[in-house]
Design an enzyme around this catalytic site. Structure first.
Site, PDB file in Angstrom:
ATOM      1  N   GLU A 273      -4.347 -12.453   5.772  1.00  0.00           N
ATOM      2  CA  GLU A 273      -4.340 -13.300   6.973  1.00  0.00           C
ATOM      3  C   GLU A 273      -4.169 -14.773   6.627  1.00  0.00           C
ATOM      4  O   GLU A 273      -3.643 -15.540   7.413  1.00  0.00           O
ATOM      5  CB  GLU A 273      -5.645 -13.114   7.761  1.00  0.00           C
ATOM      6  CG  GLU A 273      -5.464 -12.226   8.978  1.00  0.00           C
ATOM      7  CD  GLU A 273      -6.671 -12.205   9.917  1.00  0.00           C
ATOM      8  OE1 GLU A 273      -7.732 -12.735   9.584  1.00  0.00           O
ATOM      9  OE2 GLU A 273      -6.524 -11.627  11.004  1.00  0.00           O
ATOM     10  N   HIS A 299      -5.117   7.505 -11.163  1.00  0.00           N
ATOM     11  CA  HIS A 299      -4.521   8.817 -10.912  1.00  0.00           C
ATOM     12  C   HIS A 299      -3.638   8.805  -9.676  1.00  0.00           C
ATOM     13  O   HIS A 299      -3.304   9.857  -9.140  1.00  0.00           O
ATOM     14  CB  HIS A 299      -5.633   9.864 -10.773  1.00  0.00           C
ATOM     15  CG  HIS A 299      -6.501   9.938 -11.991  1.00  0.00           C
ATOM     16  ND1 HIS A 299      -6.274  10.820 -13.019  1.00  0.00           N
ATOM     17  CD2 HIS A 299      -7.577   9.184 -12.364  1.00  0.00           C
ATOM     18  CE1 HIS A 299      -7.188  10.627 -13.965  1.00  0.00           C
ATOM     19  NE2 HIS A 299      -7.977   9.637 -13.599  1.00  0.00           N
ATOM     20  N   LYS A 414      -2.349  -9.281  20.888  1.00  0.00           N
ATOM     21  CA  LYS A 414      -3.513  -9.325  21.785  1.00  0.00           C
ATOM     22  C   LYS A 414      -3.060  -9.618  23.218  1.00  0.00           C
ATOM     23  O   LYS A 414      -3.538  -9.020  24.173  1.00  0.00           O
ATOM     24  CB  LYS A 414      -4.495 -10.414  21.332  1.00  0.00           C
ATOM     25  CG  LYS A 414      -5.236 -10.080  20.062  1.00  0.00           C
ATOM     26  CD  LYS A 414      -6.301 -11.148  19.819  1.00  0.00           C
ATOM     27  CE  LYS A 414      -6.834 -11.089  18.415  1.00  0.00           C
ATOM     28  NZ  LYS A 414      -7.628 -12.257  18.055  1.00  0.00           N
TER      29      LYS A 414
END
Ligand code: PA5
Length: 423
Positions: A273, A299, A414
């Protein structure tokens, strides 16, 4: 104690030195002018800490161990830092037995099943939101209220809730009207930089951690910065990230302990951010953060680092002392004799040697590597680490010439949500 080493030598010419100097000056300016308030949190939270401990000691439920569950409602910078520190330290002697629950996501499956694990009659609720309007936080708060005894009058709630938000935010106004305890987030401290203010200090103090020691650890890093200035290794690293931002645009944090799971997530938010931005010259910059856990991710992801595109840098986080002496027993299993070379070895030795071996193999693949080695996990080292990564973020941000502290890119989504759901 925390040691840092850089295993590559960034080429820094005259203009590079000037860039580092300029970044340092900018940070000092940001600090002095209060452009971002996180810089001073290690030295200006004394009275807040007193207020927090005073509140805890006078609160009937908290001081008499009547609370079983601490429910933190908040998202992003309002929860990730607390989660990171609690996960790092949860097996330490200081931690009391209160269960902590982070309610962040609106996913109804997650929410319903998380709430099932909470004894709401013995829960203390902490609502954390800087803006005081974040839709996840407020919706979950409403839902929790609806499940508690008296959501409207807030009778019993009064002593079982604290609100942490900006002064005069809509949430602050509600809390003041209802008489709930409030702690304020300094206006110039952004969400992802806020764990060393009440956002993290309050819930961590309720859990029993020594938050003064947390701030002390951060202060040690702050003092290192103020005394060593541009000589800090961090600036060399930041300059390398800045200079090579197009070729090496992925930063991996490879942490060798499962205790770093949440810390990695906190780092990803901080880095993502803060540094993923459009510059004034419209160049889109960003260094993609990736968090890995050793040895598990050896792995899965390691192959990509060693033989995939050379677009990555790797920072290893290594814990020297796990303070647990368990060993692989001297048992030789038929057909599995080839694994006996670890018999009698401490698990700590094996995981740390795995870290060294992986580091060497990555370096041999010509990938830039640095190491942060922590002696032991405690409040002091946690505070130091938090501040180190915050400062590194600011250093890279100032070199990139972006606003490290805003996040305009998340606003559009938003607004669209509001339009869609208001129809
Ligand atoms: O770092 C940030 O600013 C964000 O991640 C916020 O912390 C997050 O969006 C939550 O916002 P608020 O604390 O206003 O509820």
């Amino acid at each position: 104690m925390i040691k840092k080493r850089l295993f590559f030598e960034p080429e820094i010419k005259k203009d590079g030195l000037a860039k580092i100097e300029e970044a340092y000056e900018k940070i000092i300016k940001e600090m002095k002018e209060g452009i971002s308030g996180y810089y001073d949190l290690p030295v200006n939270q004394d009275s807040i800490v007193e207020e927090i401990y005073d509140f805890i000691s006078k609160n009937h439920y908290l001081s008499n161990n009547l609370i079983k569950d601490l429910v933190v409602i908040g998202i992003g910078g309002s929860s990730l830092g607390t989660r990171a520190i609690d996960t790092l330290l949860k097996f330490s002697h200081n931690r009391n037995i209160v269960n902590i629950h982070f309610l962040e996501n609106l996913d109804p499956l997650y929410l319903t099943n998380s709430i099932k694990k909470i004894d709401l009659s013995r829960a203390f609720i902490v609502v954390i939101s800087k803006s005081g309007t974040t839709i996840e936080t407020i919706s979950i708060t409403k839902y929790i209220f609806s499940l508690m005894q008296d959501p409207i009058k807030g009778l019993d709630l009064e002593h079982k809730i604290a609100v942490i938000t900006d002064k005069d935010s809509p949430l602050d106004r509600l809390a003041v009207e209802r008489g709930w305890k409030t702690f304020h987030i300094p206006k110039n401290v952004g969400g992802r930089f806020s764990v060393l203010c009440p956002v993290g200090l309050f819930p961590l103090a309720v859990l029993g951690y020594d938050v003064r020691e947390l701030l002390e650890g951060a202060k040690i890093m702050r003092d290192e910065f103020l005394t060593q200035g541009t000589k800090l290794l961090m600036f060399k690293k930041a300059y390398y990230y800045y200079k090579n931002r197009k070729k090496k645009n992925i930063n991996i944090l490879f942490s060798y302990s499962s205790m770093f799971e949440a810390f990695n997530k906190w780092y990803i938010q901080l880095w993502g951010e803060s540094l993923g931005k459009k510059r004034k010259d419209t160049e889109r910059v960003g260094l993609t953060p990736i968090g890995l856990i050793g040895s598990i991710d050896q792995h899965s992801f390691l192959q990509l680092i060693v033989e995939g595109p050379k677009d990555k840098t790797v920072t290893f986080l290594k814990l020297k002392n796990f303070e647990l002496p368990i060993t692989v027993p001297h048992i030789s299993l038929p057909y599995l004799e080839t694994t006996d070379f670890v018999n009698g070895r401490r698990f700590q030795t094996i995981i740390n040697t795995q870290c060294d071996a992986t580091m060497e193999s990555i370096m041999e693949a010509d990938v830039p590597v640095d190491l942060i080695e922590i002696n032991e996990l405690n409040e002091n080292s946690a505070g130091y680490l938090i501040y180190y990564f915050e400062l590194l973020t600011s250093a890279v941000g100032t070199m990139l010439d972006i606003d490290t502290y805003n996040q305009p890119g998340v606003e559009k989504g938003k607004q669209k949500l509001k339009i869609k759901l208001s129809k």
